[in-house]
Design a protein around this motif. Structure first.
Motif, mmCIF file in Angstrom:
data_model
loop_
_atom_site.group_PDB
_atom_site.id
_atom_site.type_symbol
_atom_site.label_atom_id
_atom_site.label_comp_id
_atom_site.label_asym_id
_atom_site.label_seq_id
_atom_site.Cartn_x
_atom_site.Cartn_y
_atom_site.Cartn_z
ATOM 1 N N THR A 92 11.984 4.815 -4.636
ATOM 2 C CA THR A 92 10.636 4.840 -4.345
ATOM 3 C C THR A 92 10.383 2.989 -4.670
ATOM 4 N N LYS A 93 11.501 2.206 -4.555
ATOM 5 C CA LYS A 93 11.442 1.199 -3.829
ATOM 6 C C LYS A 93 10.741 0.770 -1.876
ATOM 7 N N VAL A 94 12.197 1.940 -1.877
ATOM 8 C CA VAL A 94 11.964 1.593 -0.437
ATOM 9 C C VAL A 94 10.862 1.716 0.331
ATOM 10 N N ALA A 95 10.239 3.152 -0.161
ATOM 11 C CA ALA A 95 8.564 3.283 -0.178
ATOM 12 C C ALA A 95 7.331 2.405 0.095
ATOM 13 N N GLU A 96 7.609 2.128 -1.784
ATOM 14 C CA GLU A 96 6.462 0.535 -1.332
ATOM 15 C C GLU A 96 7.063 -0.693 -0.845
ATOM 16 N N GLY A 97 8.016 -0.792 -0.469
ATOM 17 C CA GLY A 97 8.353 -1.630 1.242
ATOM 18 C C GLY A 97 7.564 -0.778 2.557
ATOM 19 N N THR A 98 7.466 0.342 2.674
ATOM 20 C CA THR A 98 7.201 0.946 3.668
ATOM 21 C C THR A 98 5.688 0.541 3.894
ATOM 22 N N VAL A 99 4.961 0.678 3.137
ATOM 23 C CA VAL A 99 4.023 -0.063 2.673
ATOM 24 C C VAL A 99 3.356 -0.803 2.889
ATOM 25 N N PHE A 100 3.872 -2.177 2.502
ATOM 26 C CA PHE A 100 4.133 -3.266 3.304
ATOM 27 C C PHE A 100 4.432 -3.839 4.065
ATOM 28 N N GLY A 101 5.472 -3.176 5.191
ATOM 29 C CA GLY A 101 5.931 -3.655 5.945
ATOM 30 C C GLY A 101 5.078 -2.876 7.113
ATOM 31 N N HIS A 102 5.091 -1.447 6.983
ATOM 32 C CA HIS A 102 4.627 -0.676 8.063
ATOM 33 C C HIS A 102 2.975 -0.871 7.955
ATOM 34 N N TRP A 103 2.320 -1.312 7.238
ATOM 35 C CA TRP A 103 0.712 -0.974 7.364
ATOM 36 C C TRP A 103 0.053 -0.883 8.210
ATOM 37 N N SER A 104 0.340 -1.812 9.822
ATOM 38 C CA SER A 104 -0.643 -1.643 10.942
ATOM 39 C C SER A 104 -0.583 0.248 11.213
ATOM 40 N N GLY A 105 1.063 0.589 11.036
ATOM 41 C CA GLY A 105 1.444 1.988 11.542
ATOM 42 C C GLY A 105 1.331 2.998 10.752
ATOM 43 N N VAL A 106 1.148 2.838 8.940
ATOM 44 C CA VAL A 106 0.836 3.625 8.057
ATOM 45 C C VAL A 106 -0.750 3.613 7.960
ATOM 46 N N VAL A 107 -1.958 2.877 8.158
ATOM 47 C CA VAL A 107 -3.228 3.240 8.093
ATOM 48 C C VAL A 107 -3.635 2.825 9.246
ATOM 49 N N GLY A 108 -3.388 2.188 10.337
ATOM 50 C CA GLY A 108 -3.754 2.307 12.052
ATOM 51 C C GLY A 108 -4.126 1.395 12.311
ATOM 52 N N GLU A 109 -4.237 0.499 13.258
ATOM 53 C CA GLU A 109 -4.474 -0.848 14.081
ATOM 54 C C GLU A 109 -5.429 -1.651 13.946
ATOM 55 N N LEU A 145 -7.078 7.528 3.761
ATOM 56 C CA LEU A 145 -6.491 6.286 3.757
ATOM 57 C C LEU A 145 -5.239 6.522 2.714
ATOM 58 N N LEU A 146 -5.621 7.528 1.473
ATOM 59 C CA LEU A 146 -4.041 8.013 0.657
ATOM 60 C C LEU A 146 -3.865 9.380 1.642
ATOM 61 N N ALA A 147 -3.977 10.206 2.232
ATOM 62 C CA ALA A 147 -3.608 11.064 2.702
ATOM 63 C C ALA A 147 -2.886 10.260 3.728
ATOM 64 N N LYS A 148 -3.417 9.262 4.324
ATOM 65 C CA LYS A 148 -1.924 8.673 5.567
ATOM 66 C C LYS A 148 -1.149 8.260 4.863
ATOM 67 N N ILE A 149 -1.463 7.644 3.449
ATOM 68 C CA ILE A 149 -0.341 7.026 2.868
ATOM 69 C C ILE A 149 1.016 7.493 2.840
ATOM 70 N N SER A 150 0.013 8.926 1.796
ATOM 71 C CA SER A 150 1.106 10.330 1.481
ATOM 72 C C SER A 150 1.857 11.043 2.537
ATOM 73 N N ALA A 151 1.875 10.190 3.815
ATOM 74 C CA ALA A 151 1.878 11.594 4.590
ATOM 75 C C ALA A 151 3.408 10.224 5.000
ATOM 76 N N ALA A 152 3.074 8.757 5.345
ATOM 77 C CA ALA A 152 3.939 7.625 5.553
ATOM 78 C C ALA A 152 5.004 7.844 4.612
ATOM 79 N N VAL A 157 3.712 7.733 -4.314
ATOM 80 C CA VAL A 157 4.324 6.510 -4.284
ATOM 81 C C VAL A 157 3.026 5.829 -4.542
ATOM 82 N N VAL A 158 1.893 6.278 -4.503
ATOM 83 C CA VAL A 158 0.334 5.242 -4.153
ATOM 84 C C VAL A 158 -0.528 6.024 -4.514
ATOM 85 N N ARG A 159 -1.437 6.715 -5.806
ATOM 86 C CA ARG A 159 -2.277 7.921 -6.408
ATOM 87 C C ARG A 159 -3.571 7.022 -6.478
#
Length: 188
Positions: A92-109, A145-152, A157-159
């Motif tokens: 879960t901590k790694v997934a949370e870090g992915t949200v912040f670290g790869h934000w542009s890849g998760v939600v789009g540029e 956005l929630l669907a994109k984050i859940s897929a990534a 992780v993000v409800r």
């Protein structure tokens, strides 16, 4: 032969010369081989080899991995890091870090250029938009956005999202602030 007290028949075996160096090593190896033969093992069977013990429990036909991927082949670092995180409960901590670290890849540029994540607490991701128009647009796109984050990063992780616009400037400045309407009370 000399009689020695305490030995049966009083006989003493002839004295062997003291072994040193390579002769001592050869003698120890011979004794180990004899002990292995006496216990029923052939020499070399006691060692663990990749053919004998596998992590999956299945027996292998040969000592070589062959052309297909195998657990003995070099593994990518990401696969090893993921398995370590999973085994230690850090997923879960790694997934949370992915949200912040790869934000542009998760939600789009495009969205990442106008909004950024601020904090993630108890499954609620706080996002700050650069303008109120972008905040409104992100609220309309909240389900996508929630669907994109859940897929990534995985489900759960993000409800939910808490989207806010930019903060207005504060009129409360200085140590000796007087409560009231502030500068607006002198107009008109």
């Amino acid at each position: 032969m000399t009689d020695r007290p305490g030995t049966p028949g009083g006989a003493v075996p002839p004295a062997e010369p003291e072994l040193r160096g390579i002769d001592l090593a050869r003698r120890a190896l011979e004794e180990a081989r004899e002990a292995a033969r006496a216990s029923g093992k052939s020499v070399g069977q006691g060692r663990s080899s990749p053919r004998r013990s596998s992590r999956s429990g299945a027996r292998r036909r040969s000592g070589w991995s062959g052309p297909r991927p195998d657990d003995r082949d070099p593994q990518p670092l990401s696969k090893l890091a993921t398995s370590i995180a999973r085994s230690r409960g850090w997923s879960t901590k790694v997934a949370e870090g992915t949200v912040f670290g790869h934000w542009s890849g998760v939600v789009g540029e495009d969205i990442a250029a106008h909004a950024k994540p601020v904090k993630l607490e108890n499954g609620v991701l706080s996002v700050t938009a650069e303008s109120t128009a972008w905040a409104t647009q992100l609220r309309l796109l909240q389900a996508q956005l929630l669907a994109k984050i859940s897929a990534a990063v995985g489900p759960g992780v993000v409800r939910s999202l808490r989207i806010s616009g930019p903060t207005a400037p504060s009129w409360r400045k200085g140590e000796r602030h007087i409560r009231g309407r502030g500068p607006r009370d002198t107009y008109g």
